[in-house]
Motif scaffolding. Structure first.
Motif, short mmCIF file in Angstrom:
data_model
loop_
_atom_site.label_atom_id
_atom_site.label_comp_id
_atom_site.label_asym_id
_atom_site.label_seq_id
_atom_site.Cartn_x
_atom_site.Cartn_y
_atom_site.Cartn_z
N LEU A 1 -20.56 11.70 -30.18
CA LEU A 1 -21.16 13.00 -30.75
C LEU A 1 -20.12 13.37 -30.68
O LEU A 1 -20.62 14.47 -29.22
CB LEU A 1 -23.18 12.58 -31.03
CG LEU A 1 -23.55 14.14 -31.62
CD1 LEU A 1 -22.90 14.32 -33.49
CD2 LEU A 1 -24.70 14.17 -31.33
N THR B 1 -20.61 18.12 -31.11
CA THR B 1 -21.26 18.94 -30.97
C THR B 1 -20.64 20.58 -30.90
O THR B 1 -20.84 21.62 -31.79
CB THR B 1 -22.76 19.81 -30.99
OG1 THR B 1 -22.68 19.85 -29.57
CG2 THR B 1 -23.28 18.23 -31.29
N THR C 1 -18.32 11.12 -34.46
CA THR C 1 -19.60 11.83 -34.73
C THR C 1 -19.52 13.12 -34.82
O THR C 1 -19.56 13.69 -34.12
CB THR C 1 -20.97 11.26 -35.41
OG1 THR C 1 -20.65 9.27 -35.24
CG2 THR C 1 -21.86 11.78 -36.83
N CYS D 1 -20.48 16.95 -35.79
CA CYS D 1 -21.85 17.85 -36.96
C CYS D 1 -21.77 19.07 -35.90
O CYS D 1 -21.48 19.40 -34.93
CB CYS D 1 -23.35 17.88 -36.09
SG CYS D 1 -23.60 15.78 -36.86
N ALA E 1 -29.15 22.39 -38.38
CA ALA E 1 -28.90 21.77 -37.78
C ALA E 1 -29.18 21.15 -36.64
O ALA E 1 -29.03 19.88 -36.29
CB ALA E 1 -27.56 22.71 -36.97
N LYS F 1 -29.90 17.70 -37.83
CA LYS F 1 -29.28 16.18 -38.00
C LYS F 1 -28.57 15.70 -37.02
O LYS F 1 -27.82 15.16 -36.97
CB LYS F 1 -28.40 17.22 -38.85
CG LYS F 1 -28.43 18.24 -40.26
CD LYS F 1 -27.17 19.00 -41.39
CE LYS F 1 -27.70 19.17 -42.31
NZ LYS F 1 -26.82 20.71 -43.49
N ILE F 2 -28.31 16.89 -35.69
CA ILE F 2 -27.67 16.84 -34.58
C ILE F 2 -28.71 15.93 -33.88
O ILE F 2 -28.01 14.67 -33.51
CB ILE F 2 -27.69 18.43 -33.68
CG1 ILE F 2 -26.34 18.45 -33.84
CG2 ILE F 2 -27.00 17.46 -31.88
CD1 ILE F 2 -26.31 20.10 -33.66
N ALA G 1 -28.23 12.09 -36.29
CA ALA G 1 -26.70 12.08 -35.23
C ALA G 1 -26.45 11.39 -33.83
O ALA G 1 -25.86 10.60 -33.55
CB ALA G 1 -26.23 12.66 -35.60
N CYS H 1 -22.37 12.25 -25.57
CA CYS H 1 -22.68 13.38 -26.65
C CYS H 1 -21.27 15.15 -26.06
O CYS H 1 -21.16 14.61 -24.52
CB CYS H 1 -23.31 13.65 -26.15
SG CYS H 1 -24.58 12.57 -27.83
#
Length: 243
Positions: free
Chosen positions: A8, A10, A31, A33, A40, A43-44, A47, A54
């Protein structure tokens, strides 16, 4: 290092650089984000489920730690004191940061403050607005940074870059670090572990630039005693962590 399967991200990364990151992490599933905007955070959190790696725009929070598969967290910033949660150590999660990536910009920022203080930029701006040319006799007696002495407290990436930049002013550079060592663009290094006296360094300086990480040894390293040891005309610039 275990195999990376699900990642992930971000951190804000331009589309062309997203492709480069995906290639570097292949064959892992990546992914992206956006870390801001409506919803947000939710959603994070969604995800983050099942992710083993991460790469974060900010600090580690509980929504990221909720992933039982989590093995590695990278924070795209220098300081990780807010991310060093007990669970990180208990679960053996790797925690890394981007310390040093902004060293050139931070050193320029320190230099901006040094020059602004030297020439009293706020006062010059006020004088300009008031259409004054001869501001004061005191200002006419000011001298520049040329061949003055600067103390760089913390000789990491930012501190080393500060030393490099101020040498263009032919300044004498004294540095305070964990231990004495030879360093480029530095005339003398004082070592905390060598029993050197910080106040002895401070007393010589026309400028003191703090470029320290935050830890038990650096917390409140400058207090009343250190300020009293400095010249009354000296300037202090803090580029280190807030604590």
């Amino acid at each position: 290092m275990p195999e990376i399967k699900n990642v992930l991200v971000t951190a804000y990364i331009k589309p062309e650089n997203q492709k480069k990151l995906e290639q570097a992490l292949a064959p892992a599933n990546v992914t992206f984000c956006v870390p801001y905007g409506p919803g947000a955070k939710e959603k994070i959190a969604q995800a983050a489920k099942g992710k083993d790696v991460c790469i974060l725009n900010g600090d580690l929070d509980d929504s990221i730690l909720a992933s039982e598969e989590l093995k590695w967290v990278h924070c795209c910033r220098a300081g990780v004191e807010k991310s060093t949660k007990p669970e990180v150590f208990e679960r053996g999660i790797i925690l890394t940061s981007s310390s040093g990536r902004s060293a050139p910009a931070l050193a320029e920022h320190a230099l901006m403050f040094m020059l602004s203080l030297t020439y009293d930029l706020p006062m010059l701006t006020r004088a300009q607005k008031e259409h004054k040319w001869a501001v004061s006799r005191e200002y006419s007696e000011k001298t520049g940074m040329y061949r003055k002495t600067v103390g760089v407290i913390g000789l990491g990436k930012t501190g080393s870059e500060v030393a490099r930049l101020v040498k263009s002013f032919d300044m004498k550079v004294l540095a305070w670090d964990r231990r004495r060592k030879e360093a480029q663009n530095v005339d003398q290094v004082y070592g905390a572990e060598n029993g050197d006296n910080l106040n002895e360094l401070l007393a010589q300086c026309d400028y003191v630039v703090l470029s320290l990480e935050l830890n038990d040894q650096t917390f409140h390293i400058i207090d009343a005693a250190q300020l009293a040891a400095m010249k009354k005309t000296a300037f202090l610039v803090n580029m280190g962590r807030g604590g």
